[in-house]
Design a protein around this motif. Sequence first.
Motif, mmCIF file in Angstrom:
data_model
loop_
_atom_site.group_PDB
_atom_site.id
_atom_site.type_symbol
_atom_site.label_atom_id
_atom_site.label_comp_id
_atom_site.label_asym_id
_atom_site.label_seq_id
_atom_site.Cartn_x
_atom_site.Cartn_y
_atom_site.Cartn_z
ATOM 1 N N ARG A 102 70.658 19.161 25.495
ATOM 2 C CA ARG A 102 69.456 18.900 24.692
ATOM 3 C C ARG A 102 68.606 20.150 24.573
ATOM 4 O O ARG A 102 68.102 20.468 23.496
ATOM 5 C CB ARG A 102 68.661 17.740 25.289
ATOM 6 N N LEU A 149 67.550 12.979 19.609
ATOM 7 C CA LEU A 149 66.329 13.719 19.277
ATOM 8 C C LEU A 149 65.655 13.147 18.038
ATOM 9 O O LEU A 149 64.425 13.078 17.966
ATOM 10 C CB LEU A 149 66.640 15.207 19.079
ATOM 11 N N ILE A 190 67.841 22.081 20.939
ATOM 12 C CA ILE A 190 66.457 22.302 20.499
ATOM 13 C C ILE A 190 66.172 23.797 20.373
ATOM 14 O O ILE A 190 65.563 24.225 19.389
ATOM 15 C CB ILE A 190 65.448 21.629 21.457
ATOM 16 N N MET A 239 58.458 18.628 26.347
ATOM 17 C CA MET A 239 58.598 17.800 25.151
ATOM 18 C C MET A 239 59.564 16.646 25.406
ATOM 19 O O MET A 239 59.290 15.496 25.047
ATOM 20 C CB MET A 239 59.098 18.649 23.974
ATOM 21 N N LEU A 240 60.710 16.941 26.009
ATOM 22 C CA LEU A 240 61.690 15.904 26.311
ATOM 23 C C LEU A 240 61.114 14.859 27.261
ATOM 24 O O LEU A 240 61.257 13.659 27.037
ATOM 25 C CB LEU A 240 62.961 16.523 26.899
ATOM 26 N N VAL A 268 63.439 20.779 12.633
ATOM 27 C CA VAL A 268 62.395 20.431 13.600
ATOM 28 C C VAL A 268 61.043 20.271 12.922
ATOM 29 O O VAL A 268 60.126 19.719 13.512
ATOM 30 C CB VAL A 268 62.283 21.457 14.761
ATOM 31 N N LYS A 328 58.617 12.519 25.684
ATOM 32 C CA LYS A 328 59.274 11.507 24.848
ATOM 33 C C LYS A 328 60.106 10.527 25.689
ATOM 34 O O LYS A 328 60.772 9.654 25.145
ATOM 35 C CB LYS A 328 60.178 12.169 23.803
ATOM 36 N N ILE A 350 61.621 13.973 17.534
ATOM 37 C CA ILE A 350 61.522 15.411 17.795
ATOM 38 C C ILE A 350 62.045 16.212 16.607
ATOM 39 O O ILE A 350 61.555 17.292 16.296
ATOM 40 C CB ILE A 350 62.280 15.783 19.092
ATOM 41 N N ILE A 397 60.160 22.980 25.982
ATOM 42 C CA ILE A 397 61.199 22.028 25.585
ATOM 43 C C ILE A 397 61.347 20.942 26.648
ATOM 44 O O ILE A 397 61.422 19.755 26.327
ATOM 45 C CB ILE A 397 62.535 22.748 25.323
#
Length: 134
Positions: free
Chosen positions: A20, A61, A24, A8-9, A80, A12, A66, A5
């Motif tokens: 967050r 998000l 997620i 991923m954040l 998601v 992006k 995402i 996670i």
Amino acid sequence: MEAEIVEMLRTKGLKVTPQRIAVIKEMMRGGHFSGEQIFSELKKTEPSISLSTVYNVLDTLEKAGIIRSFEAGGKTWYEVRMEPHVNVYCEDLGDVMDVDLDLSSVQKELEGRGIEPKNLSVIVYAECSKMKKG
């Protein structure tokens, strides 16, 4: 899962925050969620989180690609799952379920007309109690 996670954040270009990560994680359990449902679940382990924070996180998000949202049954639902699929809104149950169907012909038809779908999701309203078992 948390390391994925965080990555991923960062990929992006988003700041990594506990809120967050928590949103997620909750959504990665799978399914469809309203903002209120996510808030209700997170409140159990994150008592200081607010409903507005949850909605701000969901908005961020979604803008980052995402998660995605759609309207059904007078609610905004978040998920998601990003690949094209059919969302069935069960009117009698007030819930949403996924049905995997090949939507490539829809995508090709749209592209043939010069339309580039960014988000291909079909929403079907149904009475799920009448579904065939199996």
